[in-house]
Scaffold this motif. Structure first.
Motif, PDB file in Angstrom:
ATOM      1  N   GLU A  68      -6.014   7.287  -0.852  1.00  0.00           N
ATOM      2  CA  GLU A  68      -6.667   6.266  -0.038  1.00  0.00           C
ATOM      3  C   GLU A  68      -6.156   6.280   1.401  1.00  0.00           C
ATOM      4  OE1 GLU A  68      -9.363   3.278   0.719  1.00  0.00           O
ATOM      5  OE2 GLU A  68      -9.114   4.379  -1.155  1.00  0.00           O
ATOM      6  N   HIS A 117       0.836  -1.198   0.000  1.00  0.00           N
ATOM      7  CA  HIS A 117       0.000   0.000   0.000  1.00  0.00           C
ATOM      8  C   HIS A 117       0.873   1.251   0.000  1.00  0.00           C
ATOM      9  CE1 HIS A 117      -3.952  -1.758   0.301  1.00  0.00           C
ATOM     10  NE2 HIS A 117      -3.581  -2.527   1.290  1.00  0.00           N
ATOM     11  N   ASP A 132      -3.150   3.544  -5.064  1.00  0.00           N
ATOM     12  CA  ASP A 132      -3.249   2.963  -3.725  1.00  0.00           C
ATOM     13  C   ASP A 132      -2.227   1.865  -3.493  1.00  0.00           C
ATOM     14  OD1 ASP A 132      -4.333   2.082  -1.229  1.00  0.00           O
ATOM     15  OD2 ASP A 132      -5.467   0.559  -2.302  1.00  0.00           O
TER      16      ASP A 132
END
Length: 283
Positions: A153, A147, A255
């Motif tokens: 995000e 991530h 993301d």
């Protein structure tokens, strides 16, 4: 903190509904297609270690590269799901933080897909990088996704479950009940798990919306991830790809980022460079 993160994430990964979700037939993401195609010429016929195999989404694609394949997961339920789906392949219950059953320098390609490396503490993440480097051959490759802390995000607040309205009364009632149930689950998980978040200068572990806020996930920038790889003994020039499967030069708002890291080794490094020239990536 490590024990809390393990407890939260393992509870979710052992949930029958989550296991069934991952055991459904899913295709590869564009980033996985790009990175698997990138490493296939060098990994062909070599031993492949599929870490955090989950319900088996990557099995067929990796076994097409090499039948010398082993899938592992720290959720016994996921391992059993894979064994049922792919009885001809080998799967074992194992933890990436301690790959005791795998010899030094015995793996040509290691893969940790679906941001699986982000489900442990910071110290355990660094331990995984060292363990993967240990089991890789000289010049061996490690493909994994993580991530991205620089993505929108990461900073997004609490998100409601999806809801699609219907003018059909019964259908609308069922969807409304489902929405209320999922909202209550999200609210409960958020209240219980958010206190375990970690916000450090070079990484963060947050109560992510995945599985209705039932997970604690690690976020890191591309720059910091490349530094972690170099500190663990990988070559410093790890390639990175965005969600569309396009190479990343400096940074990305996506993301998730997928990387190809290489264990130093002159002969294999030369072979990888030759393969890269033969199979260039657009971008």
């Amino acid at each position: 903190m490590s024990e809390a993160i393990d407890r939260i994430n393992l509870r979710t990964m052992r949930d029958p509904a989550v296991v069934a979700h991952y055991a459904r037939p899913w295709g590869l993401s564009p980033a996985e297609e790009a990175t698997f195609a990138r490493v296939a010429p060098l990994a062909r016929g070599r031993r492949i270690l599929d870490i955090g195999v989950g319900g088996g989404r990557t099995v067929e694609a990796l076994r097409a590269i090499s039948e010398d394949y082993l899938g592992i997961d720290y959720s016994a339920d996921m391992v059993e799901a894979c064994r049922r789906r792919f009885p001809e392949a080998r799967f074992e219950f194992a933890d990436a933080r301690a790959l005791d059953g795998i010899a030094d320098g015995s793996v040509g390609l290691a893969v940790f897909a679906c941001n699986g490396i982000g489900m442990v503490s910071h110290a355990d993440r660094l331990r995984i990088l060292r363990e993967v480097r240990r089991v890789l051959e000289p010049g061996g490759l490690f493909v994994f996704s993580t991530h991205n802390r620089n993505s929108p995000e990461f900073a997004r607040g609490f998100r409601l479950p999806s809801f699609e309205w219907s003018w059909h009364p019964l259908r609308a009632a069922v969807r409304s009940l489902r929405f209320c149930g999922e909202l209550a689950l999200r609210w409960r998980n958020r209240r219980h798990f958010r206190p375990f978040e970690v916000h450090a200068p070079d990484y963060a572990i947050i109560n992510d919306q995945c599985h209705h806020y039932g997970t604690m996930l690690y976020y890191v920038t591309l720059e910091q991830q490349q530094r972690q790889l170099a500190d663990a003994g990988f070559d410093p020039d790890a390639e990175a790809f965005d969600l569309a499967g396009l190479p990343i030069r400096d940074d990305s708002p996506h993301d998730s980022i997928t990387l190809i890291a290489r264990k130093p080794g002159a002969a294999h490094a030369t072979a990888f460079a030759d393969a890269a020239r033969a199979h260039p990536v657009a971008g």
